[in-house]
Enzyme design. Sequence first.
Site, short mmCIF file in Angstrom:
data_model
loop_
_atom_site.label_atom_id
_atom_site.label_comp_id
_atom_site.label_asym_id
_atom_site.label_seq_id
_atom_site.Cartn_x
_atom_site.Cartn_y
_atom_site.Cartn_z
CB THR A 15 -0.92 -0.02 1.24
OG1 THR A 15 -1.81 -1.11 1.10
CG2 THR A 15 -1.72 1.25 1.39
CB SER A 62 3.30 -8.38 1.84
OG SER A 62 2.18 -8.06 2.64
CB THR A 95 0.63 -3.48 6.35
OG1 THR A 95 -0.65 -3.54 5.73
CG2 THR A 95 1.23 -2.10 6.23
CG ASP A 96 -2.18 -7.72 3.65
OD1 ASP A 96 -2.49 -6.66 4.23
OD2 ASP A 96 -2.82 -8.17 2.68
N1 DGL Z 1 -1.91 -6.07 -0.49
C1 DGL Z 1 -1.50 -5.68 0.77
C2 DGL Z 1 -0.05 -5.98 1.04
O1 DGL Z 1 0.79 -5.70 0.20
C3 DGL Z 1 -1.73 -4.24 0.97
C4 DGL Z 1 -1.86 -3.96 2.39
C5 DGL Z 1 -0.88 -2.93 2.86
O2 DGL Z 1 0.23 -2.80 2.37
O3 DGL Z 1 -1.27 -2.24 3.78
O4 DGL Z 1 0.26 -6.50 2.08
#
Ligand code: DGL
Length: 330
Positions: A15, A62, A95-96
């Site tokens: 994100t 992620s 963040t995931d």
């Molecule tokens: N798709 C999620 C990730 O890359 C986006 C969530 C984020 O980065 O907050 O983990």
Amino acid sequence: MTAKPNILVIGTGGTIAGQGKAAVNTSAYLCSVLGIDEILDTLPQASALANLRSEQLLQTGSENFNNEHLLAIGKRVAEVLAQQDVDGVVITHGTDTIEETAYFLHLTLKSAKPVVVVGSMRPPSAMSSDASLNLYDAIAVAAHPSSHGIGTLVVANSEIHTARDVVKSNSFKLDAFRSPYGALGWVIEGVPHYYRRPARAHTLDTPWFPERLSRLPKVEIVYGYGSLETVAVEAIAANAHGLIFAGTGNGNIASHLLKPLRDAARHGVNVVRASRTGNGIVLRNGAQPDDEYGWLTVDDQIPQKARLLLMLALTQDADTNALQAVFTRY
Ligand code: DGL
């Protein structure tokens, strides 16, 4: 005046590299579209903290990261930390699964130089995005001498967390990151303030090196609930070196699942009782007779961190006692 430290910022997507159609899109947007150079171009203030270099290692959410991605990140970070002209590393990350990559680095890197993994809950295009301040704070933490020798850190929402403890605990709020024993410190206006240090062994005090790992053993996680079918456990156990069972409460296991899990252990699968509560200790020989069944138990590790720890432990010749010991040492 001392020279500014040299910090390498490695982009992997998420994100923090995302873009929405409108400022109100705090949760619906495309992630992993901005390159790391584009992101840094919007943060000229960071050049007052450090001499910055950047590289794009990956560009994906992620949730897609598998063991090969972990190894690729680990090997590259190990390589750059060995360079004399690199004083610290910041990794921008979705963040995931930020807590998993960070913990893998925390357990394997052989350097006291700061490594900070950072993401954001809202893309840079959103109202009240946390992207630029989180990245600024992460660079400030990586550039500061007080961040040396404490392992890999996750910086978000003005908090500095140890990779061992931090977990993403909310799907959309800025205040999403929690450590059960609290953050190590805070960042305010580009200055980290620390109040505690990690108690468990990490980085220089572990036997694992990313550059020496060619692949990781297959360790799966099974989430326990009363109607979980025996065949599901059997199918997963049939193809795994290890199985983390995220049981209810204190690692409890429904009666009908005892047989497939005991059979798995008899066939050489390392079965680990963990808890799906996300917090607390699983007491060995408490809810189940682990000694009798040949099972392992986590200490306080949540299932996704127990998986990483067991994978690393299984890369070495280790008997059951040695495997059990890693959960109290790290
Ligand atoms: N798709 C999620 C990730 O890359 C986006 C969530 C984020 O980065 O907050 O983990």
